[in-house]
Design an enzyme around this catalytic site. Sequence first.
Site, PDB file in Angstrom:
ATOM      1  N   ASN A   9      -9.656  36.970  50.686  1.00  0.00           N
ATOM      2  CA  ASN A   9      -8.852  36.924  51.914  1.00  0.00           C
ATOM      3  C   ASN A   9      -8.144  35.574  51.947  1.00  0.00           C
ATOM      4  O   ASN A   9      -8.775  34.546  52.200  1.00  0.00           O
ATOM      5  CB  ASN A   9      -9.784  37.093  53.126  1.00  0.00           C
ATOM      6  CG  ASN A   9      -9.057  36.902  54.442  1.00  0.00           C
ATOM      7  OD1 ASN A   9      -7.827  36.896  54.500  1.00  0.00           O
ATOM      8  ND2 ASN A   9      -9.828  36.741  55.514  1.00  0.00           N
ATOM      9  N   GLU A  97     -11.962  36.422  62.766  1.00  0.00           N
ATOM     10  CA  GLU A  97     -10.873  35.596  63.320  1.00  0.00           C
ATOM     11  C   GLU A  97      -9.941  36.444  64.184  1.00  0.00           C
ATOM     12  O   GLU A  97      -9.379  35.948  65.160  1.00  0.00           O
ATOM     13  CB  GLU A  97     -10.125  34.892  62.174  1.00  0.00           C
ATOM     14  CG  GLU A  97     -10.972  33.760  61.603  1.00  0.00           C
ATOM     15  CD  GLU A  97     -10.744  33.463  60.134  1.00  0.00           C
ATOM     16  OE1 GLU A  97      -9.725  33.903  59.573  1.00  0.00           O
ATOM     17  OE2 GLU A  97     -11.609  32.790  59.542  1.00  0.00           O
ATOM     18  N   GLU A 165     -20.157  39.835  57.728  1.00  0.00           N
ATOM     19  CA  GLU A 165     -19.769  38.429  57.697  1.00  0.00           C
ATOM     20  C   GLU A 165     -20.324  37.726  58.933  1.00  0.00           C
ATOM     21  O   GLU A 165     -19.694  37.759  60.010  1.00  0.00           O
ATOM     22  CB  GLU A 165     -18.247  38.293  57.707  1.00  0.00           C
ATOM     23  CG  GLU A 165     -17.565  38.950  56.532  1.00  0.00           C
ATOM     24  CD  GLU A 165     -16.207  38.318  56.268  1.00  0.00           C
ATOM     25  OE1 GLU A 165     -16.051  37.702  55.224  1.00  0.00           O
ATOM     26  OE2 GLU A 165     -15.328  38.417  57.137  1.00  0.00           O
ATOM     27  N   GLY A 171     -16.350  29.990  56.667  1.00  0.00           N
ATOM     28  CA  GLY A 171     -15.610  28.722  56.587  1.00  0.00           C
ATOM     29  C   GLY A 171     -16.430  27.506  56.970  1.00  0.00           C
ATOM     30  O   GLY A 171     -15.875  26.449  57.222  1.00  0.00           O
ATOM     31  N   SER A 210     -18.725  31.789  53.345  1.00  0.00           N
ATOM     32  CA  SER A 210     -18.960  30.620  52.492  1.00  0.00           C
ATOM     33  C   SER A 210     -19.481  30.964  51.095  1.00  0.00           C
ATOM     34  O   SER A 210     -20.266  30.211  50.517  1.00  0.00           O
ATOM     35  CB  SER A 210     -19.900  29.632  53.193  1.00  0.00           C
ATOM     36  OG  SER A 210     -19.289  29.123  54.365  1.00  0.00           O
TER      37      SER A 210
END
Length: 251
Positions: A9, A97, A165, A171, A210
């Site tokens: 992504n 997000e 996730e 991140g 991550s």
Amino acid sequence: MREWIVAGNWKMHNTIQESIALAKAIKDGIASVKKGEVIIAPPYTALASVSETIKGSRVSLAAQNMFYEDKGAYTGEIAPGMLKDIGCAYVLIGHSERRKYYHEQDNDVNLKVKKALSVGLKPIMCVGETDEERVKGITRDVVGRQVKQGLAGVDKIDNVVIAYEPVWAIGTGKVATSAQAQEVHAFIRGILKDLYGSAANDIRILYGGSVTKDNIGELIGMEDIDGALVGGASLKPDGFLGIIQKISEKK
Ligand code: PEP
């Protein structure tokens, strides 16, 4: 036997030229990898160029989002048919997000999943709990709700991919342990079995958060982890190809 997937992504990164270069490096880098699926999700502006770059290779194209209507007065939105037209096979839906910054709800995710399937796009439906939810001990409630509501009314599951996730791992450099991830993956597979019976055994459930070439080895050894959805580490050929290499050695 489930075929593993590694999906990158790229989020809001890379110009058209940078995207072409990265896609080419990935295409060339996987030439010797004979199994598994490799998917890249560039920004919308680079989809057409990357689509050309990877034509005829084993790399598949994904979009990072889509709208759930076919056409109309929806300024700034992209229709699923447009993504098909440009060469996308997959589309990310419900990324954390999108849920966080654009307030996407389970119902939006559900409408998008159903619409994607109806035009022949394969949705990669993202689910996961926040740090606060994990600390409160409600990970299963949250993930269970996201899976069930996201798939409401979907009666054929074959073309759906799920990405677990944990939001706290995206991140942040804080990867879930293989035991933590496997626990949730097995839980998700249990829900899929309740909903779809033995078809659930063929559904790929990816881990995201991550992931790097240094930590994927242990995660991918777990029974219900069928690949990875990768953000930061997908932006450099070395990092992304390293993950693909590790997974192809182990699965
Ligand atoms: C993601 O955005 O889906 C993701 C997993 O990001 P990162 O790998 O950077 O944590």
